[in-house]
Write a protein that holds these residues in place. Structure first.
Motif, PDB file in Angstrom:
ATOM      1  N   ARG A  66       0.842  -1.190   0.000  1.00 19.32           N
ATOM      2  CA  ARG A  66       0.000   0.000   0.000  1.00 19.32           C
ATOM      3  C   ARG A  66       0.881   1.246   0.000  1.00 19.32           C
ATOM      4  NH1 ARG A  66      -3.418  -1.789   5.160  1.00 19.32           N
ATOM      5  NH2 ARG A  66      -4.547  -3.568   4.291  1.00 19.32           N
ATOM      6  N   ASP A  67       0.393   2.282  -0.655  1.00 22.48           N
ATOM      7  CA  ASP A  67       1.112   3.561  -0.651  1.00 22.48           C
ATOM      8  C   ASP A  67       2.568   3.347  -1.059  1.00 22.48           C
ATOM      9  OD1 ASP A  67       1.717   6.193  -0.372  1.00 22.48           O
ATOM     10  OD2 ASP A  67       1.727   6.204   1.814  1.00 22.48           O
ATOM     11  N   ARG A  68       2.784   2.990  -2.338  1.00 23.56           N
ATOM     12  CA  ARG A  68       4.105   2.574  -2.797  1.00 23.56           C
ATOM     13  C   ARG A  68       5.096   3.730  -2.947  1.00 23.56           C
ATOM     14  NH1 ARG A  68       3.759  -1.922  -7.502  1.00 23.56           N
ATOM     15  NH2 ARG A  68       6.002  -1.914  -7.098  1.00 23.56           N
ATOM     16  N   ARG A 120       7.283  -3.072   5.922  1.00 24.27           N
ATOM     17  CA  ARG A 120       5.961  -2.470   5.902  1.00 24.27           C
ATOM     18  C   ARG A 120       4.981  -3.458   6.548  1.00 24.27           C
ATOM     19  NH1 ARG A 120       3.369   1.088   2.607  1.00 24.27           N
ATOM     20  NH2 ARG A 120       5.020   2.481   3.353  1.00 24.27           N
ATOM     21  N   GLU A 155       1.216  -4.221   7.273  1.00 19.75           N
ATOM     22  CA  GLU A 155      -0.119  -3.853   6.805  1.00 19.75           C
ATOM     23  C   GLU A 155      -1.200  -4.487   7.673  1.00 19.75           C
ATOM     24  OE1 GLU A 155      -0.354  -4.880   2.691  1.00 19.75           O
ATOM     25  OE2 GLU A 155       0.908  -3.201   2.058  1.00 19.75           O
ATOM     26  N   ARG A 188      -7.007  -1.820   7.773  1.00 17.67           N
ATOM     27  CA  ARG A 188      -7.276  -0.442   7.352  1.00 17.67           C
ATOM     28  C   ARG A 188      -6.112   0.508   7.618  1.00 17.67           C
ATOM     29  NH1 ARG A 188     -12.233  -2.081   9.580  1.00 17.67           N
ATOM     30  NH2 ARG A 188     -13.959  -2.060   8.090  1.00 17.67           N
ATOM     31  N   HIS A 219      -1.466   0.910   8.005  1.00 18.59           N
ATOM     32  CA  HIS A 219      -0.148   0.315   7.824  1.00 18.59           C
ATOM     33  C   HIS A 219       0.882   1.170   8.536  1.00 18.59           C
ATOM     34  CE1 HIS A 219      -0.350   3.212   4.436  1.00 18.59           C
ATOM     35  NE2 HIS A 219       0.930   3.415   4.736  1.00 18.59           N
TER      36      HIS A 219
END
Length: 241
Positions: free
Chosen positions: A87-89, A188, A190, A193, A195
């Motif tokens: 997520r959110d790379r 990361r 995760e 909802r 991270h």
């Protein structure tokens, strides 16, 4: 909301900026109100100048030709994208402002202002420090190293979570390697909802891939040692039954 980020033993801002430049494959350039995307067109000189090869029909080239004194102002934007799908790379963004000057068949930008934005916030990079800095020695190999770790050594990633505080792992549904540099590995974490990122610093910096392999083995050794008390506790519980 995501977790707070820990950047223990992290690169300095100037080194991080040079690493983003070294590994980025594309950039966006805004000049005279126009914006163009360039892929595989830029290189970086040792002193930090960004050299961009442009096509003959490029609006940027026309701007450079028509600009007073041939030095149009421009802003270059680079995105540092995590090679492993998470997520959110976007791990960081780098903006460089300055003026273009022709150098052979390329345009060169010498920055007059550099801003690096990371999850921890934005910082203005000192120009002298930027010019003197070098990219992280693992920057070019990072994408291959992280994808190999995620795809072929998921068990090792799981073992490394033994070095993470239990509170940070609460509710975790997936853990992936997010970044690696000479100073440490970032994971990361995760959740459904949210991270957050956790930094695992190396005991000493790694200046090449061979040294990185040793540092990773050291982290895995620490993870094995961290698991020993739990294993001993299970053995004692089994004996008492």
């Amino acid at each position: 909301m995501g977790d707070s980020h820990s950047w223990t033993a992290a690169p300095a801002a100037a080194e991080r900026a040079r690493s983003v430049l070294a590994s980025a494959w594309s950039c966006a350039i805004t000049a005279d109100g126009g914006r163009e995307e360039f892929v595989g067109a830029h290189t970086v000189a040792e002193d930090g100048r960004v050299l961009v090869g442009v096509a003959e029909d490029s609006a940027l080239l026309a701007t450079a030709i028509l600009a007073p004194r041939g030095q149009p102002s421009a802003v270059l934007e680079f995105a540092d994208v995590a090679p492993v799908p998470v997520r959110d790379r976007i791990r960081a963004r780098l903006w460089m402002a300055g003026s273009f000057t022709p150098e052979g068949d390329r345009l060169a930008l010498r920055p007059t202002r550099i801003v690096l934005r990371q999850p921890s916030g934005a910082v203005v990079v000192d120009l002298d420090e930027f010019a003197a800095a070098a990219p992280d020695p693992l920057a070019q190999a990072e994408a291959h190293l992280l994808t190999h770790l995620a795809d072929c050594h998921a068990d090792a990633v799981e073992r490394l979570t033994r070095l993470v505080d239990h509170a940070s792992l609460h509710g975790a549904v997936r853990v992936q390697p997010l970044a690696v540099d000479r100073h440490g590995l970032t994971l990361r974490i995760e959740r459904t909802r949210a991270h957050g990122d956790v930094r695992l610093p190396f005991h000493t910096p790694a200046d090449d891939v061979a040294q990185l392999t040793e540092r990773m083995h050291a982290l895995l050794g620490q993870a094995a040692a961290a698991a020993c008390p739990r294993a001993l506790q299970r053995q004692r519980t089994d004996r008492d039954r």
